[in-house]
Design an enzyme around this catalytic site. Structure first.
Site, PDB file in Angstrom:
ATOM      1  N   ARG A   1       0.876  -1.183   0.000  1.00  0.00           N
ATOM      2  CA  ARG A   1       0.000   0.000   0.000  1.00  0.00           C
ATOM      3  C   ARG A   1       0.908   1.226   0.000  1.00  0.00           C
ATOM      4  O   ARG A   1       1.684   1.432   0.939  1.00  0.00           O
ATOM      5  CB  ARG A   1      -0.913   0.006   1.231  1.00  0.00           C
ATOM      6  CG  ARG A   1      -1.638   1.333   1.428  1.00  0.00           C
ATOM      7  CD  ARG A   1      -2.740   1.250   2.461  1.00  0.00           C
ATOM      8  NE  ARG A   1      -3.862   0.480   1.954  1.00  0.00           N
ATOM      9  CZ  ARG A   1      -5.058   0.418   2.532  1.00  0.00           C
ATOM     10  NH1 ARG A   1      -5.294   1.091   3.640  1.00  0.00           N
ATOM     11  NH2 ARG A   1      -6.029  -0.309   2.005  1.00  0.00           N
TER      12      ARG A   1
ATOM     13  N   HIS B   1      -7.540   0.792  -6.174  1.00  0.00           N
ATOM     14  CA  HIS B   1      -7.655  -0.088  -4.991  1.00  0.00           C
ATOM     15  C   HIS B   1      -8.274  -1.406  -5.478  1.00  0.00           C
ATOM     16  O   HIS B   1      -9.403  -1.756  -5.128  1.00  0.00           O
ATOM     17  CB  HIS B   1      -8.529   0.578  -3.932  1.00  0.00           C
ATOM     18  CG  HIS B   1      -8.456  -0.074  -2.582  1.00  0.00           C
ATOM     19  ND1 HIS B   1      -7.630  -1.146  -2.304  1.00  0.00           N
ATOM     20  CD2 HIS B   1      -9.120   0.206  -1.420  1.00  0.00           C
ATOM     21  CE1 HIS B   1      -7.791  -1.493  -1.031  1.00  0.00           C
ATOM     22  NE2 HIS B   1      -8.680  -0.702  -0.478  1.00  0.00           N
TER      23      HIS B   1
ATOM     24  N   GLN C   1      -9.978  -4.257  -3.229  1.00  0.00           N
ATOM     25  CA  GLN C   1     -11.299  -3.924  -2.695  1.00  0.00           C
ATOM     26  C   GLN C   1     -12.398  -4.286  -3.698  1.00  0.00           C
ATOM     27  O   GLN C   1     -13.467  -4.787  -3.320  1.00  0.00           O
ATOM     28  CB  GLN C   1     -11.361  -2.425  -2.371  1.00  0.00           C
ATOM     29  CG  GLN C   1     -12.680  -1.991  -1.775  1.00  0.00           C
ATOM     30  CD  GLN C   1     -12.905  -2.536  -0.378  1.00  0.00           C
ATOM     31  OE1 GLN C   1     -12.067  -2.374   0.488  1.00  0.00           O
ATOM     32  NE2 GLN C   1     -14.034  -3.191  -0.145  1.00  0.00           N
TER      33      GLN C   1
ATOM     34  N   ASP D   1     -17.893   6.265  -1.110  1.00  0.00           N
ATOM     35  CA  ASP D   1     -16.605   6.182  -0.420  1.00  0.00           C
ATOM     36  C   ASP D   1     -16.386   7.532   0.267  1.00  0.00           C
ATOM     37  O   ASP D   1     -17.066   8.523  -0.037  1.00  0.00           O
ATOM     38  CB  ASP D   1     -15.487   5.891  -1.441  1.00  0.00           C
ATOM     39  CG  ASP D   1     -14.133   5.641  -0.788  1.00  0.00           C
ATOM     40  OD1 ASP D   1     -14.097   5.287   0.421  1.00  0.00           O
ATOM     41  OD2 ASP D   1     -13.103   5.801  -1.465  1.00  0.00           O
TER      42      ASP D   1
ATOM     43  N   CYS E   1     -16.532   0.747   1.191  1.00  0.00           N
ATOM     44  CA  CYS E   1     -15.326  -0.037   1.474  1.00  0.00           C
ATOM     45  C   CYS E   1     -14.827   0.152   2.901  1.00  0.00           C
ATOM     46  O   CYS E   1     -14.035  -0.662   3.383  1.00  0.00           O
ATOM     47  CB  CYS E   1     -14.237   0.293   0.468  1.00  0.00           C
ATOM     48  SG  CYS E   1     -13.589   1.971   0.587  1.00  0.00           S
TER      49      CYS E   1
ATOM     50  N   ARG F   1     -13.041  -9.275   1.837  1.00  0.00           N
ATOM     51  CA  ARG F   1     -11.635  -8.945   1.548  1.00  0.00           C
ATOM     52  C   ARG F   1     -10.772 -10.192   1.777  1.00  0.00           C
ATOM     53  O   ARG F   1      -9.858 -10.481   1.018  1.00  0.00           O
ATOM     54  CB  ARG F   1     -11.153  -7.803   2.453  1.00  0.00           C
ATOM     55  CG  ARG F   1     -11.811  -6.449   2.208  1.00  0.00           C
ATOM     56  CD  ARG F   1     -11.435  -5.851   0.870  1.00  0.00           C
ATOM     57  NE  ARG F   1     -10.006  -5.685   0.707  1.00  0.00           N
ATOM     58  CZ  ARG F   1      -9.292  -4.657   1.170  1.00  0.00           C
ATOM     59  NH1 ARG F   1      -9.887  -3.681   1.824  1.00  0.00           N
ATOM     60  NH2 ARG F   1      -7.983  -4.573   0.936  1.00  0.00           N
TER      61      ARG F   1
HETATM   62  N1   CP Z   1     -11.165  -0.594   2.768  1.00  0.00           N
HETATM   63  C1   CP Z   1      -9.880  -0.634   3.161  1.00  0.00           C
HETATM   64  O1   CP Z   1      -8.931  -0.755   2.354  1.00  0.00           O
HETATM   65  O2   CP Z   1      -9.695  -0.586   4.508  1.00  0.00           O
HETATM   66  P1   CP Z   1      -8.340  -0.204   5.242  1.00  0.00           P
HETATM   67  O3   CP Z   1      -7.914   1.148   4.730  1.00  0.00           O
HETATM   68  O4   CP Z   1      -8.685  -0.198   6.705  1.00  0.00           O
HETATM   69  O5   CP Z   1      -7.295  -1.244   4.920  1.00  0.00           O
END
Ligand code: CP
Length: 308
Positions: free
Chosen positions: A101, A128, A131, A224, A264, A292
């Protein structure tokens, strides 16, 4: 050659469905598949905050027989303390896959270009994709199929979720509709990529600033946060343009009567989504968060099998 997953269209439409099928199998029998038995390690590197992604990859790698190794990217200082190239050379000697990430898509592309093991995008400023796998699994669980469903994303149409929905939902054959303020519209290059995918899957792509146009009869409604990671300094300025795009009981009147709602997470009740909707009967966000785990296990197993 390793198979990477840096953006949603790194899986062809048939591969996407294969991963979703495998995710369903893994959900039904969590300990059946052990492609990481040994245990083989997988590096989880986070340059930004996380709950769900770290948790679901950690649990999932363990369930696949492997050993998750969480690396605090801020301590490692990738690209500052040490080059991306040198980090990639060091980490890839010790692990079966790298999950990262980070900020720029160019950074994860640089890592993937050098890595002999699969690299997975666990969120960048642009995409992303993990997700979206979980979201598509969740939609299919609740609706029984994907192709032809109308899928409305309302809010920040310029963020990483919007871009990933364009590509992933197009691959799944959905009627994809994005609505956001005129100054927060998606990258036209990604819209063009989604339209190319849609031409082969029967999907359709609509990008608009008219929220009712996106929500009209929608089977799935998604939103989101209006303030993505790294935009915290703009928090106040970003609120006013998005207010008409909030998902509320009133706005859901435009959607299908059996529409489901995804987010998400983390969610900000009273901002992009009302508490009544997030905590209400149409919300499937807790299934989405659980998925997830299953979707990423399936992705890892798929990439490891296809890497030669
Ligand atoms: N939705 C998501 O990626 O959650 P986090 O940012 O908590 O990993």
């Amino acid at each position: 050659m390793p198979r990477h997953f840096l953006r949603d269209d790194d899986l062809a439409p048939d591969e996407l469905l294969a991963v979703l099928d495998l995710a369903d199998e893994m959900k039904a029998d969590r300990h059946r598949y052990r492609p990481l038995a040994g245990p083989q390690a997988v590096a989880l590197i986070f340059d930004k905050p996380t709950l769900r992604t770290q948790l679901s990859f950690s649990v999932g790698i363990s369930e696949l027989g492997g050993q998750p190794v969480v690396v605090d990217g801020r301590l490692a200082g990738i690209g500052q303390r040490e080059s991306i190239a040198d980090v990639t050379r060091v980490v890839s000697r010790q692990v079966a896959a790298i999950v990262w990430r980070t900020f720029g898509q160019d950074s994860i592309e640089e890592m993937a270009a050098l890595s002999p093991v699969p690299v997975i995008n666990a969120l960048t400023d642009q995409f992303h994709p993990c997700q979206i796998l979980a979201d598509l699994q969740t939609v299919r669980e609740h609706k029984g199929h994907l192709a032809g469903l109308s899928f409305a994303y309302v809010g920040d149409a310029a963020n990483n979720m919007a871009h990933s929905y364009l590509l992933g939902a197009a691959a799944a054959g959905l009627d994809v509709r994005l609505a956001g303020p005129p100054e927060y519209q998606p990258d036209p290059r990604i819209v063009a990529d989604a339209e190319r995918i849609a031409a082969g899957t029967g999907a359709s792509i609509t990008v608009t600033d008219v929220v009712e146009k996106a929500l009209d009869g929608a089977d799935v409604v998604v939103t989101d946060t209006w303030v993505s990671m790294g935009q915290e300094a703009e928090k106040d300025a970003r609120e006013a343009p998005f207010l008409p795009y909030a998902v509320t009981a009133d706005s859901l009147e435009h959607a299908a009567s059996d529409a489901i709602v995804l987010h998400c997470l983390p969610a900000y009740r009273g901002k992009e989504i009302s508490a009544e909707v997030l905590d209400g009967p149409r919300s499937v966000v807790w299934d989405e968060a659980e998925n997830r785990l299953h979707a990423q296990k399936a992705l890892l197993a798929f990439l490891l099998e296809r890497s030669v």
